[in-house]
Design a protein around this motif. Structure first.
Motif, PDB file in Angstrom:
ATOM      1  N   UNK A  99       0.587  -0.991  -0.349  1.00 26.49           N
ATOM      2  CA  UNK A  99      -0.210  -0.263  -0.011  1.00 26.49           C
ATOM      3  C   UNK A  99       0.615   1.028  -0.079  1.00 26.49           C
ATOM      4  N   UNK A 100       1.724   1.068   0.931  1.00 30.02           N
ATOM      5  CA  UNK A 100       2.873   2.058   0.742  1.00 30.02           C
ATOM      6  C   UNK A 100       3.551   2.745  -0.727  1.00 30.02           C
ATOM      7  N   UNK A 152       9.556   6.176   0.880  1.00 31.58           N
ATOM      8  CA  UNK A 152      11.123   5.132   0.354  1.00 31.58           C
ATOM      9  C   UNK A 152      11.333   3.988   1.520  1.00 31.58           C
ATOM     10  N   UNK A 153      11.589   5.147   2.865  1.00 30.90           N
ATOM     11  CA  UNK A 153      12.533   4.604   4.186  1.00 30.90           C
ATOM     12  C   UNK A 153      11.168   3.584   5.088  1.00 30.90           C
ATOM     13  N   UNK A 154      10.209   4.444   4.688  1.00 34.54           N
ATOM     14  CA  UNK A 154       9.127   2.891   5.135  1.00 34.54           C
ATOM     15  C   UNK A 154       8.928   2.074   4.635  1.00 34.54           C
ATOM     16  N   UNK A 155       8.856   2.054   2.966  1.00 35.14           N
ATOM     17  CA  UNK A 155       8.663   0.787   2.808  1.00 35.14           C
ATOM     18  C   UNK A 155      10.138   0.167   3.152  1.00 35.14           C
ATOM     19  N   UNK A 214      15.957   1.771   8.014  1.00 33.25           N
ATOM     20  CA  UNK A 214      14.586   2.814   7.771  1.00 33.25           C
ATOM     21  C   UNK A 214      14.303   3.724   7.966  1.00 33.25           C
ATOM     22  N   UNK A 215      13.754   2.951   9.662  1.00 40.94           N
ATOM     23  CA  UNK A 215      12.895   3.250  10.258  1.00 40.94           C
ATOM     24  C   UNK A 215      13.639   5.014  11.116  1.00 40.94           C
ATOM     25  N   UNK A 242      12.635  11.246  10.547  1.00 37.18           N
ATOM     26  CA  UNK A 242      13.632  12.363  10.345  1.00 37.18           C
ATOM     27  C   UNK A 242      12.043  12.932   9.379  1.00 37.18           C
ATOM     28  N   UNK A 243      12.729  11.815   8.287  1.00 38.32           N
ATOM     29  CA  UNK A 243      11.671  12.143   7.327  1.00 38.32           C
ATOM     30  C   UNK A 243      10.313  13.125   7.109  1.00 38.32           C
TER      31      UNK A 243
END
Length: 378
Positions: free
Chosen positions: A21-22, A35-38, A83-84, A89-90
């Motif tokens: 979904x992301x 992208x970092x969450x993915x 990534x987390x 931060x983003x």
């Protein structure tokens, strides 16, 4: 054990679904945080999928492929942590709102990247036991970072998506605390039933473990990300005349929302004025008649007029009549009484009172001033 296996299946499915979904959302928004969450979701999903397959193989005697020549669960954990950290931060835009905090988070991401490389090196040189000892210590580094994020959000969480991120961080901190405390026998013996073990007829279920923290954290973060992207798209639609249409490989020029609303308001007021031009002289005309003409209920009519002009419907009709009277009074052949009747006022004193309240002068004073202007002009 069956309860734990079912929960692992749910967790693995959730991580995969949220990543899918992301990615679909990111294709439309192209924001820097998603992208970092993915990456966090994929790394965590691979970590738990590996663990699940190994546990099933051991419990049922099935063969499984070992992690030759290395064990990849710890490197995957490091990747998910990196990534987390960068996602937080983003998505919270630390670079703009808290530059020092952004540097701290980026510094921790670099530290974990170094630890990832170190872990692989230690596994090659000294074996998994030494690498795992360093990993257990390095997990504690996440606590100050998470606490900083929680304090920051607690003070600044205004929007719902920010509150959901705060809640997700709290869930993850609880899971990390449970996982670390149960590594030490002394702590485990003090609070086993509160944090770790919950017996069920199907076996021991880990009531609050790192997996539970991640499960709840991902639900909160995915919900927050959806709300944030919706908020950004609505903000862009209000200010940007060029809006990207989904599944269209070009930009489509559309009228800005603000301009559209302004024109809609102008059309609405023009409809009201068209009605008043024909009916302002009729004292009996009111909100009901106007609402019927523009096909709205009286309450909807009043709400729209109030939103656009700041006046109620009665005030707007009276304002319109008095504006007409202002121009009619310039005609010396009409008496004040005639002007009042022409604009729908049968009560002349009431007309004079309303006129003075709106223009600061009574009808007679305004007419005298108009006469002086004519004499000066002559």
């Amino acid at each position: 054990m069956e309860a734990i296996s079912f929960f692992m299946i749910c967790l693995i499915t959730l991580l995969f679904f949220c990543a899918y979904v992301a990615f679909a959302q990111w294709r439309n928004t192209r924001d820097a945080a998603t992208p970092w969450y993915i990456g966090y979701l994929i790394a965590a999903d691979l970590h738990y999928l590996r663990q699940f397959l190994i546990d099933i193989a051991r419990d049922h005697g099935y063969p499984y492929l070992p992690d030759l020549p290395l064990r990849w669960d710890t490197p995957l954990t490091y990747l998910s942590l990196i990534a987390y950290i960068l996602f937080l931060a983003k998505v919270l835009n630390f670079q703009a709102h808290a530059p020092r905090l952004f540097l701290i988070f980026r510094g921790f991401a670099i530290i974990y990247l170094v630890l990832l490389v170190l872990n692989i090196g230690l596994q090659i040189g000294l074996g998994f036991t030494s690498a795992n000892q360093v990993y257990q210590i390095s997990r504690i580094l996440m606590f100050p970072l998470m606490l900083i994020a929680i304090v920051f959000l607690r003070r600044r969480a205004i929007h719902l998506y920010q509150k959901l991120i705060l809640l997700g961080c709290l869930f993850l901190v609880g899971g990390m605390l449970s996982a670390i405390l149960t590594e030490y026998t002394a702590w485990y013996e003090i609070i086993p039933d509160i944090i770790r073990a919950f017996p069920t007829p199907w076996g021991t279920f880990y009531f609050y473990h790192m997996k539970v923290g991640i499960f709840l954290d991902v639900i909160c973060f995915s919900w927050a990300l959806t709300l944030l992207q919706k908020h950004k798209m609505m903000a862009e639609a209000k200010t940007d005349p060029m809006i990207i249409q989904p599944n269209v490989a070009r930009y489509v020029a559309v009228e800005p929302l603000v301009e559209f609303k302004k024109k809609e308001q102008e059309i609405f007021i023009q409809q009201v004025d068209d009605f008043l031009i024909k009916n302002y002289a009729n004292e009996a005309v009111g909100v009901q008649d106007l609402a019927k003409h523009i096909y709205l209920s009286p309450s909807q009519t009043t709400r729209r007029i109030k939103e656009i002009t700041g006046l109620t419907t009665e005030q707007y009709i009276r304002h319109y009549r008095l504006s007409k009277a202002y121009h009619l009074l310039k005609d010396p052949n009409k008496s004040i009484t005639e002007v009042a009747l022409d604009v729908g006022f049968k009560d002349v004193p009431h007309f004079s009172t309303c006129f003075k309240r709106q223009f600061g002068k009574s009808p007679s004073e305004m007419r005298k001033n108009a006469g002086k202007v004519k004499e000066d002009a002559g």
